[in-house]
Design a protein around this motif. Structure first.
Motif, PDB file in Angstrom:
ATOM      1  N   VAL A   1      27.441  57.954  15.337  1.00 25.32           N
ATOM      2  CA  VAL A   1      27.798  57.599  16.716  1.00 25.32           C
ATOM      3  C   VAL A   1      28.572  58.741  17.370  1.00 25.32           C
ATOM      4  O   VAL A   1      28.320  59.105  18.528  1.00 25.32           O
ATOM      5  CB  VAL A   1      28.627  56.300  16.739  1.00 25.32           C
ATOM      6  CG1 VAL A   1      29.165  56.038  18.146  1.00 25.32           C
ATOM      7  CG2 VAL A   1      27.784  55.128  16.268  1.00 25.32           C
ATOM      8  N   THR A   2      29.514  59.327  16.632  1.00 25.40           N
ATOM      9  CA  THR A   2      30.348  60.396  17.183  1.00 25.40           C
ATOM     10  C   THR A   2      29.524  61.616  17.578  1.00 25.40           C
ATOM     11  O   THR A   2      29.753  62.211  18.646  1.00 25.40           O
ATOM     12  CB  THR A   2      31.417  60.819  16.155  1.00 25.40           C
ATOM     13  OG1 THR A   2      32.250  59.695  15.851  1.00 25.40           O
ATOM     14  CG2 THR A   2      32.282  61.942  16.701  1.00 25.40           C
ATOM     15  N   LEU A   3      28.556  61.981  16.757  1.00 24.26           N
ATOM     16  CA  LEU A   3      27.828  63.227  16.983  1.00 24.26           C
ATOM     17  C   LEU A   3      26.530  63.051  17.758  1.00 24.26           C
ATOM     18  O   LEU A   3      26.067  63.990  18.411  1.00 24.26           O
ATOM     19  CB  LEU A   3      27.520  63.901  15.638  1.00 24.26           C
ATOM     20  CG  LEU A   3      28.735  64.306  14.797  1.00 24.26           C
ATOM     21  CD1 LEU A   3      28.275  64.946  13.493  1.00 24.26           C
ATOM     22  CD2 LEU A   3      29.638  65.262  15.570  1.00 24.26           C
ATOM     23  N   LEU A   4      25.913  61.874  17.717  1.00 24.53           N
ATOM     24  CA  LEU A   4      24.585  61.700  18.292  1.00 24.53           C
ATOM     25  C   LEU A   4      24.561  60.892  19.586  1.00 24.53           C
ATOM     26  O   LEU A   4      23.552  60.910  20.303  1.00 24.53           O
ATOM     27  CB  LEU A   4      23.658  61.029  17.268  1.00 24.53           C
ATOM     28  CG  LEU A   4      23.475  61.785  15.937  1.00 24.53           C
ATOM     29  CD1 LEU A   4      22.569  60.999  15.013  1.00 24.53           C
ATOM     30  CD2 LEU A   4      22.941  63.181  16.185  1.00 24.53           C
ATOM     31  N   MET A   5      25.635  60.184  19.899  1.00 24.99           N
ATOM     32  CA  MET A   5      25.656  59.388  21.125  1.00 24.99           C
ATOM     33  C   MET A   5      25.714  60.282  22.344  1.00 24.99           C
ATOM     34  O   MET A   5      26.547  61.190  22.445  1.00 24.99           O
ATOM     35  CB  MET A   5      26.859  58.441  21.120  1.00 24.99           C
ATOM     36  CG  MET A   5      26.927  57.564  22.336  1.00 24.99           C
ATOM     37  SD  MET A   5      28.327  56.409  22.265  1.00 24.99           S
ATOM     38  CE  MET A   5      28.078  55.524  23.800  1.00 24.99           C
ATOM     39  N   ASP A   6      24.816  60.048  23.299  1.00 23.92           N
ATOM     40  CA  ASP A   6      24.761  60.843  24.537  1.00 23.92           C
ATOM     41  C   ASP A   6      25.715  60.215  25.553  1.00 23.92           C
ATOM     42  O   ASP A   6      25.375  59.241  26.226  1.00 23.92           O
ATOM     43  CB  ASP A   6      23.336  60.873  25.075  1.00 23.92           C
ATOM     44  CG  ASP A   6      23.155  61.896  26.187  1.00 23.92           C
ATOM     45  OD1 ASP A   6      24.150  62.564  26.553  1.00 23.92           O
ATOM     46  OD2 ASP A   6      22.036  62.041  26.699  1.00 23.92           O
ATOM     47  N   VAL A   7      26.907  60.771  25.655  1.00 29.82           N
ATOM     48  CA  VAL A   7      27.927  60.242  26.564  1.00 29.82           C
ATOM     49  C   VAL A   7      27.628  60.713  27.991  1.00 29.82           C
ATOM     50  O   VAL A   7      27.452  61.912  28.215  1.00 29.82           O
ATOM     51  CB  VAL A   7      29.333  60.709  26.144  1.00 29.82           C
ATOM     52  CG1 VAL A   7      30.379  60.172  27.105  1.00 29.82           C
ATOM     53  CG2 VAL A   7      29.630  60.264  24.716  1.00 29.82           C
ATOM     54  N   PRO A   8      27.550  59.805  28.948  1.00 28.00           N
ATOM     55  CA  PRO A   8      27.241  60.196  30.320  1.00 28.00           C
ATOM     56  C   PRO A   8      28.188  61.274  30.856  1.00 28.00           C
ATOM     57  O   PRO A   8      29.404  61.123  30.804  1.00 28.00           O
ATOM     58  CB  PRO A   8      27.418  58.881  31.106  1.00 28.00           C
ATOM     59  CG  PRO A   8      27.152  57.806  30.095  1.00 28.00           C
ATOM     60  CD  PRO A   8      27.688  58.332  28.808  1.00 28.00           C
ATOM     61  N   GLY A   9      27.595  62.353  31.342  1.00 26.70           N
ATOM     62  CA  GLY A   9      28.385  63.439  31.914  1.00 26.70           C
ATOM     63  C   GLY A   9      29.011  64.366  30.897  1.00 26.70           C
ATOM     64  O   GLY A   9      29.665  65.347  31.265  1.00 26.70           O
ATOM     65  N   CYS A  10      28.844  64.067  29.611  1.00 30.15           N
ATOM     66  CA  CYS A  10      29.484  64.868  28.558  1.00 30.15           C
ATOM     67  C   CYS A  10      28.507  65.375  27.508  1.00 30.15           C
ATOM     68  O   CYS A  10      28.789  66.356  26.832  1.00 30.15           O
ATOM     69  CB  CYS A  10      30.568  64.043  27.872  1.00 30.15           C
ATOM     70  SG  CYS A  10      31.845  63.404  28.985  1.00 30.15           S
ATOM     71  N   GLY A  11      27.380  64.694  27.352  1.00 31.29           N
ATOM     72  CA  GLY A  11      26.427  65.102  26.349  1.00 31.29           C
ATOM     73  C   GLY A  11      26.770  64.567  24.969  1.00 31.29           C
ATOM     74  O   GLY A  11      27.533  63.614  24.825  1.00 31.29           O
ATOM     75  N   LYS A  12      26.215  65.207  23.948  1.00 28.08           N
ATOM     76  CA  LYS A  12      26.384  64.742  22.579  1.00 28.08           C
ATOM     77  C   LYS A  12      27.380  65.614  21.811  1.00 28.08           C
ATOM     78  O   LYS A  12      27.431  66.827  21.995  1.00 28.08           O
ATOM     79  CB  LYS A  12      25.047  64.767  21.840  1.00 28.08           C
ATOM     80  CG  LYS A  12      23.963  63.895  22.441  1.00 28.08           C
ATOM     81  CD  LYS A  12      22.672  64.027  21.652  1.00 28.08           C
ATOM     82  CE  LYS A  12      21.559  63.178  22.246  1.00 28.08           C
ATOM     83  NZ  LYS A  12      20.285  63.315  21.478  1.00 28.08           N
ATOM     84  N   GLY A  13      28.152  64.960  20.956  1.00 25.06           N
ATOM     85  CA  GLY A  13      28.939  65.673  19.966  1.00 25.06           C
ATOM     86  C   GLY A  13      30.225  66.311  20.435  1.00 25.06           C
ATOM     87  O   GLY A  13      30.828  67.082  19.682  1.00 25.06           O
ATOM     88  N   TYR A  14      30.698  66.009  21.659  1.00 25.61           N
ATOM     89  CA  TYR A  14      31.964  66.606  22.087  1.00 25.61           C
ATOM     90  C   TYR A  14      33.117  65.902  21.380  1.00 25.61           C
ATOM     91  O   TYR A  14      33.212  64.678  21.379  1.00 25.61           O
ATOM     92  CB  TYR A  14      32.144  66.504  23.599  1.00 25.61           C
ATOM     93  CG  TYR A  14      33.456  67.095  24.065  1.00 25.61           C
ATOM     94  CD1 TYR A  14      33.680  68.465  23.979  1.00 25.61           C
ATOM     95  CD2 TYR A  14      34.474  66.295  24.567  1.00 25.61           C
ATOM     96  CE1 TYR A  14      34.876  69.027  24.383  1.00 25.61           C
ATOM     97  CE2 TYR A  14      35.675  66.843  24.978  1.00 25.61           C
ATOM     98  CZ  TYR A  14      35.867  68.214  24.888  1.00 25.61           C
ATOM     99  OH  TYR A  14      37.068  68.764  25.288  1.00 25.61           O
ATOM    100  N   LEU A  15      34.008  66.695  20.777  1.00 25.60           N
ATOM    101  CA  LEU A  15      35.117  66.142  19.994  1.00 25.60           C
ATOM    102  C   LEU A  15      36.467  66.637  20.478  1.00 25.60           C
ATOM    103  O   LEU A  15      37.447  66.586  19.738  1.00 25.60           O
ATOM    104  CB  LEU A  15      34.949  66.524  18.514  1.00 25.60           C
ATOM    105  CG  LEU A  15      33.670  66.028  17.824  1.00 25.60           C
ATOM    106  CD1 LEU A  15      33.526  66.645  16.444  1.00 25.60           C
ATOM    107  CD2 LEU A  15      33.672  64.518  17.726  1.00 25.60           C
ATOM    108  N   GLY A  16      36.528  67.108  21.701  1.00 25.20           N
ATOM    109  CA  GLY A  16      37.756  67.727  22.203  1.00 25.20           C
ATOM    110  C   GLY A  16      38.604  66.822  23.066  1.00 25.20           C
ATOM    111  O   GLY A  16      38.299  65.636  23.279  1.00 25.20           O
ATOM    112  N   PRO A  17      39.684  67.382  23.611  1.00 25.48           N
ATOM    113  CA  PRO A  17      40.643  66.599  24.385  1.00 25.48           C
ATOM    114  C   PRO A  17      40.303  66.475  25.867  1.00 25.48           C
ATOM    115  O   PRO A  17      41.021  65.803  26.612  1.00 25.48           O
ATOM    116  CB  PRO A  17      41.933  67.394  24.209  1.00 25.48           C
ATOM    117  CG  PRO A  17      41.462  68.814  24.092  1.00 25.48           C
ATOM    118  CD  PRO A  17      40.157  68.760  23.344  1.00 25.48           C
ATOM    119  N   GLY A  18      39.236  67.147  26.317  1.00 25.05           N
ATOM    120  CA  GLY A  18      38.946  67.136  27.745  1.00 25.05           C
ATOM    121  C   GLY A  18      39.939  67.985  28.515  1.00 25.05           C
ATOM    122  O   GLY A  18      40.569  68.888  27.959  1.00 25.05           O
ATOM    123  N   GLY A  19      40.118  67.696  29.788  1.00 25.10           N
ATOM    124  CA  GLY A  19      41.080  68.453  30.589  1.00 25.10           C
ATOM    125  C   GLY A  19      40.729  69.927  30.645  1.00 25.10           C
ATOM    126  O   GLY A  19      39.583  70.304  30.937  1.00 25.10           O
TER     127      GLY A  19
END
Length: 249
Positions: free
Chosen positions: A25-43
């Protein structure tokens, strides 16, 4: 040789499946506006490329299901504006894994009667989990296939932490229980007033001298601040112990 594993194969299978689901789920889920596999803090991370992606899939799932949390954590270093709960649905799965590693450590303690056997098993488990975790993070602090991330309870984080815990368990078992060279002080004192220290930290964690907002916002400055706060609470626990003051439930 495997008497601490084979009788409990169903538990290992359950924990393994939980970790696999978490990782997929963490690596393969396509998060809207973010894509797949992002593991960072944003900002501000990665030149603001993922500004509203704090927590990746874990953050998205929690915000989608629960909206804004009671636990409204932000990350000052990256100037995040999006709230994130480090103890959300995905984080619970890997935290369950590290708890089970604690169960395994206790199982080794009770299963094997010989000191040498206990030590060897702890070192084997510690080496396996530590090396596996370091491989996932590429033996680096912020990079690798799965970076070490405490707020996400990333798989590399819990593996590295488990490995270190097995090593520490081995060291303390030998030094305290077998050779009796150390009685556990000063760590003994905070344990005598753990509830008081926990509540006190929650109340005063952002209050000087226990905590402050560093001028130079880096991992190192926050590490120093938290170590200083820990030192103060240990000193307080020693004072309370010497004056026979104890709080319990």
């Amino acid at each position: 040789m495997f008497q601490d594993i084979l009788p409990f194969w169903s538990q290992f299978l359950f924990i393994t499946n939980m970790v696999v689901v978490h990782t997929c789920v963490t690596l393969l889920m396509d998060v809207p506006g973010c894509g797949k596999g992002y593991l960072g803090p944003g900002g501000l991370d990665d030149h603001e490329k993922y500004y509203n992606c704090t927590g990746g899939a874990a953050g998205y799932i929690d915000r989608y299901l629960f909206g804004e949390h009671m636990y409204k954590a932000t990350i000052p270093m990256y100037e995040t504006k999006q709230y994130y709960d480090p103890e959300g649905i995905l984080g619970i799965q890997t935290s369950v894994f590290i708890v089970y590693m604690g169960v395994q450590a206790g199982r080794i303690l009770n299963t094997y009667q010989n000191v040498k056997d206990k030590v060897i098993r702890w070192l084997i488990w510690g080496t396996f989990t530590l090396v596996f975790g370091l491989c996932l993070c590429g033996f680096s602090q912020n990079d690798g296939f799965i970076p070490i991330n405490k707020k996400l309870w990333s798989l590399s984080f819990v593996l590295v932490l488990s490995g270190l815990a097995f090593y520490i368990e081995t060291f303390l078992f030998l030094v305290v229980d077998i050779y009796k060279k150390w009685g556990g002080r000063p760590l003994f004192y905070p344990g005598m007033n753990s509830i008081f220290l926990y509540v006190g930290h929650e109340i005063f964690k952002n209050t000087f001298p226990f905590g402050w907002r560093p001028v130079d916002i880096t991992h190192g400055t926050y590490l120093f601040m938290n170590l200083w706060g820990t030192f103060l609470w240990v000193a307080i626990s020693i004072f309370m112990y010497k004056h026979n003051i104890f709080f319990s439930i």
